[in-house]
Design a protein around this motif. Sequence first.
Motif, PDB file in Angstrom:
ATOM      1  N   ALA A   1     -47.385 -11.567   0.506  1.00 16.17           N
ATOM      2  CA  ALA A   1     -48.663 -12.200   0.808  1.00 16.17           C
ATOM      3  C   ALA A   1     -49.651 -11.980  -0.326  1.00 16.17           C
ATOM      4  O   ALA A   1     -50.541 -12.789  -0.553  1.00 16.17           O
ATOM      5  CB  ALA A   1     -49.235 -11.645   2.112  1.00 16.17           C
ATOM      6  N   TYR A   2     -49.462 -10.865  -1.054  1.00 13.88           N
ATOM      7  CA  TYR A   2     -50.332 -10.487  -2.169  1.00 13.88           C
ATOM      8  C   TYR A   2     -49.488  -9.875  -3.274  1.00 13.88           C
ATOM      9  O   TYR A   2     -48.383  -9.380  -3.026  1.00 13.88           O
ATOM     10  CB  TYR A   2     -51.359  -9.424  -1.747  1.00 13.88           C
ATOM     11  CG  TYR A   2     -52.313  -9.850  -0.684  1.00 13.88           C
ATOM     12  CD1 TYR A   2     -53.533 -10.440  -1.007  1.00 13.88           C
ATOM     13  CD2 TYR A   2     -52.026  -9.651   0.662  1.00 13.88           C
ATOM     14  CE1 TYR A   2     -54.427 -10.821  -0.023  1.00 13.88           C
ATOM     15  CE2 TYR A   2     -52.914 -10.027   1.648  1.00 13.88           C
ATOM     16  CZ  TYR A   2     -54.116 -10.613   1.298  1.00 13.88           C
ATOM     17  OH  TYR A   2     -55.000 -10.988   2.275  1.00 13.88           O
ATOM     18  N   PHE A   3     -50.035  -9.880  -4.466  1.00 14.41           N
ATOM     19  CA  PHE A   3     -49.508  -9.083  -5.565  1.00 14.41           C
ATOM     20  C   PHE A   3     -50.595  -8.093  -5.941  1.00 14.41           C
ATOM     21  O   PHE A   3     -51.712  -8.487  -6.282  1.00 14.41           O
ATOM     22  CB  PHE A   3     -49.139  -9.940  -6.778  1.00 14.41           C
ATOM     23  CG  PHE A   3     -47.838 -10.664  -6.629  1.00 14.41           C
ATOM     24  CD1 PHE A   3     -46.643  -9.970  -6.628  1.00 14.41           C
ATOM     25  CD2 PHE A   3     -47.814 -12.037  -6.491  1.00 14.41           C
ATOM     26  CE1 PHE A   3     -45.432 -10.640  -6.483  1.00 14.41           C
ATOM     27  CE2 PHE A   3     -46.616 -12.719  -6.349  1.00 14.41           C
ATOM     28  CZ  PHE A   3     -45.421 -12.020  -6.344  1.00 14.41           C
TER      29      PHE A   3
ATOM     30  N   HIS B   1     -46.281  -3.188 -13.536  1.00 12.20           N
ATOM     31  CA  HIS B   1     -47.640  -2.902 -13.054  1.00 12.20           C
ATOM     32  C   HIS B   1     -48.103  -3.855 -11.948  1.00 12.20           C
ATOM     33  O   HIS B   1     -49.258  -3.835 -11.559  1.00 12.20           O
ATOM     34  CB  HIS B   1     -48.628  -2.938 -14.225  1.00 12.20           C
ATOM     35  CG  HIS B   1     -48.777  -4.286 -14.831  1.00 12.20           C
ATOM     36  ND1 HIS B   1     -47.861  -4.797 -15.719  1.00 12.20           N
ATOM     37  CD2 HIS B   1     -49.707  -5.243 -14.658  1.00 12.20           C
ATOM     38  CE1 HIS B   1     -48.246  -6.014 -16.071  1.00 12.20           C
ATOM     39  NE2 HIS B   1     -49.362  -6.310 -15.439  1.00 12.20           N
ATOM     40  N   VAL B   2     -47.193  -4.685 -11.430  1.00 11.02           N
ATOM     41  CA  VAL B   2     -47.506  -5.641 -10.365  1.00 11.02           C
ATOM     42  C   VAL B   2     -46.578  -5.354  -9.185  1.00 11.02           C
ATOM     43  O   VAL B   2     -45.370  -5.209  -9.367  1.00 11.02           O
ATOM     44  CB  VAL B   2     -47.314  -7.096 -10.852  1.00 11.02           C
ATOM     45  CG1 VAL B   2     -47.569  -8.082  -9.727  1.00 11.02           C
ATOM     46  CG2 VAL B   2     -48.210  -7.378 -12.041  1.00 11.02           C
ATOM     47  N   LEU B   3     -47.144  -5.280  -7.982  1.00 11.69           N
ATOM     48  CA  LEU B   3     -46.364  -4.901  -6.809  1.00 11.69           C
ATOM     49  C   LEU B   3     -46.546  -5.918  -5.689  1.00 11.69           C
ATOM     50  O   LEU B   3     -47.677  -6.221  -5.303  1.00 11.69           O
ATOM     51  CB  LEU B   3     -46.860  -3.525  -6.333  1.00 11.69           C
ATOM     52  CG  LEU B   3     -46.067  -2.812  -5.270  1.00 11.69           C
ATOM     53  CD1 LEU B   3     -44.666  -2.491  -5.762  1.00 11.69           C
ATOM     54  CD2 LEU B   3     -46.789  -1.521  -4.895  1.00 11.69           C
ATOM     55  N   PRO B   4     -45.448  -6.492  -5.156  1.00 10.37           N
ATOM     56  CA  PRO B   4     -45.573  -7.427  -4.034  1.00 10.37           C
ATOM     57  C   PRO B   4     -45.919  -6.687  -2.747  1.00 10.37           C
ATOM     58  O   PRO B   4     -45.412  -5.594  -2.491  1.00 10.37           O
ATOM     59  CB  PRO B   4     -44.184  -8.064  -3.952  1.00 10.37           C
ATOM     60  CG  PRO B   4     -43.253  -7.055  -4.529  1.00 10.37           C
ATOM     61  CD  PRO B   4     -44.049  -6.289  -5.551  1.00 10.37           C
ATOM     62  N   LEU B   5     -46.793  -7.281  -1.941  1.00  2.60           N
ATOM     63  CA  LEU B   5     -47.218  -6.685  -0.670  1.00  2.60           C
ATOM     64  C   LEU B   5     -47.031  -7.683   0.456  1.00  2.60           C
ATOM     65  O   LEU B   5     -47.284  -8.864   0.248  1.00  2.60           O
ATOM     66  CB  LEU B   5     -48.702  -6.306  -0.746  1.00  2.60           C
ATOM     67  CG  LEU B   5     -49.123  -5.372  -1.862  1.00  2.60           C
ATOM     68  CD1 LEU B   5     -50.626  -5.189  -1.840  1.00  2.60           C
ATOM     69  CD2 LEU B   5     -48.421  -4.040  -1.765  1.00  2.60           C
TER      70      LEU B   5
END
Length: 131
Positions: free
Chosen positions: A4-6, A84-88
Amino acid sequence: MPAAYFLHWPDSELASLTEVTPATLCLRLSAAACRRTDDGQEGYLHPLELLFEGATWRGDGPALGGVAHASLLLDGQPLGPAAHVLPLPLDRRGVVVCTLRLISGTVLQIDAVRVVVQIADAARFQASHAC
């Protein structure tokens, strides 16, 4: 479940790192710099908690302040399009290594066997108005 977010670690604010149960750490971001995946809107999700199970941590200063750089690796690989980017939201098991460098210069590392990030009902997304 699709993201839903990064989460973009830089520009996020670390509020605390606490042990909530033996070997379970909660990394709480008072403001998490994020991009919504449905419309690409950039902004801040707050608050946001990352739970690390089977966890140990070490650091060379206080776990508080702005994040300059961070990464979360699972079995040696980034979970998102970049380290440095994480899926949420997120729920993964394996060899979890989360490293954060704060603006103050403090470096923190969390080693765990599971990471869980759920977006709480109380969390709010605030669009960024940066130019």
